[in-house]
Every structure is written in C-alpha cells, then in structure tokens.
Design an enzyme around this catalytic site. Structure first.
Site, short mmCIF file in Angstrom:
data_model
loop_
_atom_site.label_atom_id
_atom_site.label_comp_id
_atom_site.label_asym_id
_atom_site.label_seq_id
_atom_site.Cartn_x
_atom_site.Cartn_y
_atom_site.Cartn_z
N ASP A 45 0.82 -1.21 0.00
CA ASP A 45 0.00 0.00 0.00
C ASP A 45 0.85 1.26 0.00
O ASP A 45 2.07 1.20 0.16
CB ASP A 45 -0.94 0.00 1.21
CG ASP A 45 -0.29 -0.57 2.47
OD1 ASP A 45 0.90 -0.27 2.69
OD2 ASP A 45 -0.96 -1.31 3.21
N GLU B 42 -9.60 -2.24 5.06
CA GLU B 42 -10.30 -2.02 6.32
C GLU B 42 -11.54 -2.91 6.40
O GLU B 42 -11.99 -3.47 5.39
CB GLU B 42 -10.71 -0.55 6.44
CG GLU B 42 -9.55 0.44 6.36
CD GLU B 42 -8.70 0.49 7.63
OE1 GLU B 42 -8.81 -0.43 8.47
OE2 GLU B 42 -7.93 1.45 7.78
N ASN C 243 -7.78 -3.69 14.10
CA ASN C 243 -9.17 -3.89 13.68
C ASN C 243 -9.30 -5.01 12.65
O ASN C 243 -10.35 -5.18 12.05
CB ASN C 243 -9.76 -2.59 13.13
CG ASN C 243 -9.07 -2.12 11.84
OD1 ASN C 243 -8.11 -2.74 11.38
ND2 ASN C 243 -9.56 -1.04 11.27
N HIS D 18 -7.47 -5.33 9.82
CA HIS D 18 -7.14 -5.02 8.43
C HIS D 18 -5.83 -5.69 8.01
O HIS D 18 -4.93 -5.90 8.80
CB HIS D 18 -7.12 -3.51 8.17
CG HIS D 18 -5.93 -2.78 8.72
ND1 HIS D 18 -6.05 -1.69 9.54
CD2 HIS D 18 -4.59 -2.94 8.52
CE1 HIS D 18 -4.85 -1.22 9.83
NE2 HIS D 18 -3.95 -1.96 9.23
#
Length: 268
Positions: A70, A149, A142, A144
């Site tokens: 990313d 996400e 979380n 990801h």
C-alpha cells in the site's frame, strides 16, 4: 493454515524468515524472487533475519522484485513518511532488495481517475512479474490486512481505500498529530493478496490478540479482513505468546507445528 508461535520476538522473526525463504524456494523462479513486502513494526525482525540469511549465503535478493502492499494518497513517494521511503530503509537498505526493483502503488496524481488507473496497472504489473511468490503481511488491531479495512470485499483488487479512524489513530505516532495523517490510501486488494504463492503473516503483542483470534478462528467475514487467510492453501501465521493469547485451539497448533514422522505413524 499453519499457526506457529515463538517464545520471543527474536524467535518469531527467525520462524517467519525461515518460512519466507522456504516459500521462495517452493514457489520461486530460480534466482529472481518476487516478494510482497509490508511496512509496520511487525515485519522488522523478519527483515533483519533476511539480512542474516544474505550474509550467510542462504539467500540472495540482488535480482529480486518487491511489491508493496500500500501507499498513502497525498504524500509524494520522496517524502520520508511515504511507504516507498520507509521500505527503502527497512527492506532495500536492510537485506539488499534493489531500489530499482521495489514497486509501490501510486499515491500522487492530478486526478482521482489517474490514481484509479495506476491502481489497476499495479495489479497488472504484479501479474507481469510472474506473481508474488511470498507475501509478507501484518494485521491491524481492527483486523485489516494491507489497508483493507473492515468491510473490504474478499475478492477486491488494488484500489483507493478510506482509512478507518482507528487506523489513523494508530498511525498518528509517525506524524505531527492526527490531523496530518492521510485519510486515503491505495492498497492491494484482498483478492490481489490471495494470488501470492505463500502468505506469511507476523503479529506480536497483546494489542493484536483479538484480531488474530478472529482472523484465524473466527468466521470468514469482511468484518475481519484478515480472515481471508482461511481461503489460502499456503498461509503461515507467526505469533508471539501475547498475540496468540486469544486462540482457543492453541494445543492443536503446537502439536501440528511438530510436523509429521512416518515412523510414528506405523502400527506396531
């Protein structure tokens, strides 16, 4: 999926590095490895162990290609906080992957449409390389993977993604306050990640325990993008004790990690 638990940060790094090298040997194309690389604190020990392997003659990345997971949108790739510059430091300058062979998504352009087109081209570049042989991964608190996400499609491709509030809070320590953390990124999709020959996910610390447990033992769900590893035929999850604390099937993972002995399987 194999779950391997190390006794210390150093042990986790060695286990992860061994599985990366074994994956490159199994899925590789001779002396031209194609490695998927990740930023964050989780893989740093692994990268140092790859440097040791190079020094000992057990690995050679001088002709390798690396594909980043990313990149932030709105930060030039020459900026010190861009993921390209981070990977030059943590990967290229550590175990010798050439800067010319490091590919990162494009996060700067004159229009959103240009960034979207570049994201599609990034997927095509991965395919043109012959495909990522081993993809190194971390996991967010979380759940990801990359910047996929919660809510990300399990077959998603490289694309623009809005960063979750928790992700921006987690990353604010690198910036001069939360207001300076980018709101969007370009990330490989979960479908893109799944095309790698082997996945090696590294997670350490109690803050990752809940996400790890959901990814490994929870339902396959876009609510926990890391659970997509359950679909992969050659996924390795390497944890320390703290990150493994939420696993309910720990005893089985430890037994499975001992491997198989045909002698022990014989009926006497």
């Amino acid at each position: 999926m194999r779950v391997l638990i190390g006794s210390s940060a150093e042990h986790v790094a060695r286990i992860a590095a061994d599985n990366v090298l074994a994956g490159l040997a199994h899925h590789g194309h001779g002396k031209n490895p194609v490695l998927g690389v990740a930023t964050g604190s989780s893989p740093l020990g692994l990268y140092r162990e790859l440097r040791v392997a190079v020094a000992e003659g057990r690995a050679d990345f001088s002709n390798a290609q690396g594909f980043a997971l990313d990149e932030y949108i709105g930060i030039p790739d020459t900026h010190e906080l861009s993921y390209r510059q981070t990977l030059i430091t943590e990967v290229c300058n550590t175990f010798g992957l050439p800067v010319s062979g490091l590919h990162t998504p494009r996060g700067m352009a004159d229009s959103v449409e240009e960034i979207e087109a570049a994201a599609h081209a990034y997927d095509q570049a991965i395919k043109a390389s012959g495909g990522v042989q081993v993809q190194i991964l971390g996991i967010g608190s979380n759940g990801h993977v990359g910047f996929n996400e919660p809510g990300s499609a399990l077959r998603s491709r490289t694309r623009i993604k809005r960063l979750a509030a928790q992700t921006r809070i987690d990353n604010a320590r690198f910036f001069d306050g939360i207001e300076h953390v980018p709101t969007h990124c370009v990330t490989q999709g979960l479908g893109t990640v799944l095309e790698a020959g082997r996945l090696v996910l590294v997670a350490t610390g109690e803050a990752k325990a809940e996400a790890v447990a959901l990814a490994v033992e929870g339902p396959l769900s876009a609510s926990c993008p890391g659970s997509v590893l359950q679909l992969h035929q050659d996924a390795v999850v390497v944890l320390d004790e703290a990150a493994a604390a939420g696993l309910k099937k720990r005893a089985y993972y430890d037994d499975a990690a001992e491997g198989i002995s045909l002698e022990n399987l014989r009926v006497h």
